[in-house]
Design a protein around this motif. Structure first.
Motif, PDB file in Angstrom:
ATOM      1  N   MET A 166     -64.541  31.188  51.095  1.00 12.22           N
ATOM      2  CA  MET A 166     -64.692  30.088  52.049  1.00 12.22           C
ATOM      3  C   MET A 166     -63.589  29.038  51.935  1.00 12.22           C
ATOM      4  N   ASN A 225     -62.003  28.009  49.329  1.00 13.21           N
ATOM      5  CA  ASN A 225     -61.914  27.347  48.034  1.00 13.21           C
ATOM      6  C   ASN A 225     -60.701  27.902  47.285  1.00 13.21           C
ATOM      7  N   GLY A 280     -68.053  26.232  41.908  1.00 12.08           N
ATOM      8  CA  GLY A 280     -68.145  26.879  43.209  1.00 12.08           C
ATOM      9  C   GLY A 280     -69.578  26.974  43.672  1.00 12.08           C
ATOM     10  N   GLN A 281     -69.808  26.624  44.930  1.00 10.64           N
ATOM     11  CA  GLN A 281     -71.159  26.610  45.456  1.00 10.64           C
ATOM     12  C   GLN A 281     -71.712  28.015  45.635  1.00 10.64           C
ATOM     13  N   SER A 333     -70.794  31.486  48.677  1.00  8.86           N
ATOM     14  CA  SER A 333     -69.380  31.289  49.008  1.00  8.86           C
ATOM     15  C   SER A 333     -68.737  32.497  49.672  1.00  8.86           C
ATOM     16  N   ASP A 340     -73.276  27.238  39.599  1.00 10.06           N
ATOM     17  CA  ASP A 340     -74.120  27.644  40.726  1.00 10.06           C
ATOM     18  C   ASP A 340     -75.489  26.978  40.572  1.00 10.06           C
ATOM     19  N   LEU A 387     -61.964  30.081  44.287  1.00 13.19           N
ATOM     20  CA  LEU A 387     -62.829  31.219  44.606  1.00 13.19           C
ATOM     21  C   LEU A 387     -62.166  32.227  45.528  1.00 13.19           C
ATOM     22  N   THR A 407     -70.333  31.896  39.510  1.00 14.69           N
ATOM     23  CA  THR A 407     -69.735  30.617  39.137  1.00 14.69           C
ATOM     24  C   THR A 407     -70.639  29.922  38.124  1.00 14.69           C
TER      25      THR A 407
END
Length: 315
Positions: free
Chosen positions: A283, A285, A275-276, A279, A245, A288, A242
């Motif tokens: 998760m 999202n 997006g963290q 992930s 990140d 994602l 991502t």
């Protein structure tokens, strides 16, 4: 720091105490026939460089089998992340293995040695052995020895990258039959890989600071940065990352992708805007959650979802 929070949540606590023998580590002998899960040791005796006999000293593979009759003849080894200080065994291990078994793969989740107790190259030694063991046991588990993928996330992505760039050939004269086969994966999948994790730059999460080896950092960086060792023999690779990140900059994944291009290796990379880190499969999202579908398309294009009847047959 987000990365350190992830580490705290990802760390795996072993029930065995430091003064107990390896036989007391129930994890190494765990088998759940009902759910089709078992755990095997990478070495029957003490692993190379072992410094004890607790669970943390015994690298293992947890084996998850696909629905009987739906095996496709492919295998995958999952390397969970955790900054080499712990393992995200569920998010980046079990959940990923289940996704692959649902697609017909025989899945193996690697528990590799790590932390200050087991510095590089010990995790790489475990990774190589895992691929060799999975290849050597292909007939036992009914998949092809030439259809073995490795998938890793974050630090596990760094380790997967090393496994695909610093593999060892098999030694046909080795006493141990597992050592007779190559440790080269046939395919690589890297999820937000910590490719530049070994770096003297402390502006981002760095292995050297976490394990207190800043004095050796440049030496380790030159020896264990996957992007520096990509060659034409590096396996075809799928990468997911991502843009924002905050723990592992996307430039680290790009460095590996660019190395693939220069070496003429087939590569596919998907970069999502937001997006963290950590992930896993998405998760929940909305954006994602789409990347496993992209991975499925890539696996199909590599032929890994097409059933290999010669491998899956009981004969």
């Amino acid at each position: 720091m987000l990365g350190l929070v992830l580490l705290a949540s990802a760390a795996v606590i072993c029930p065995a105490q430091a003064n107990k023998a390896s036989e007391s580590c129930t994890e190494t002998n765990a088998t759940n026939t009902y759910l089709g899960i078992s755990t095997i040791r990478l070495w029957q005796g003490n692993a190379p460089e072992a410094k004890g006999t607790t669970c943390d000293d015994i690298p293992t593979l947890s084996v998850l089998r696909p629905q009987p009759g739906h095996e496709n003849g492919s295998a995958v080894i999952v390397f969970p992340g955790g900054a080499y200080m712990g393992l995200a065994a569920i998010l980046e291990g079990r959940e990923v293995a289940d996704w692959f078994t649902a697609h017909g793969f025989t899945a193996f989740v690697l528990r590799y040695r790590l932390g200050k107790k087991y510095l590089m190259p010990v995790p790489l030694i475990d990774a190589r052995r895992a691929v060799q063991l999975v290849r050597a046991r292909a007939r036992d588990y009914h998949y092809s020895p030439t259809r073995i993928a490795v998938i890793g996330f974050s630090a596990g992505g760094h380790l997967a990258g090393l496994s695909g760039t610093q593999f060892v050939p098999g030694n046909p004269e080795a006493e141990d039959p597992i050592d007779r086969v190559s440790s080269r994966p046939d395919f690589l999948v890297l999820g937000y890989p910590w490719i530049g994790g070994i770096s003297p730059n402390t502006a981002h999460l760095t292995y050297c600071k976490l394990v207190d080896v800043m004095d050796r950092c440049e030496e380790l960086q030159k020896a264990y940065s996957p992007n520096l060792f990509v060659t034409k023999d590096t396996p075809p690779t799928f990468i997911y990352h991502t843009t924002d990140d905050a723990t592992v900059p996307v430039e680290q994944a790009l460095s590996f992708y660019e190395a693939l291009l220069k070496a003429g290796v087939s590569g596919e990379m998907h970069i999502f805007a937001t997006g963290q880190h950590g992930s896993g499969l998405g998760m929940g999202n909305l954006s994602l959650d789409q990347w496993p579908g992209l991975l499925e398309n890539w696996l199909r294009a590599q032929g890994l979802l097409t059933k290999d009847t010669s491998a899956t047959s009981d004969n």
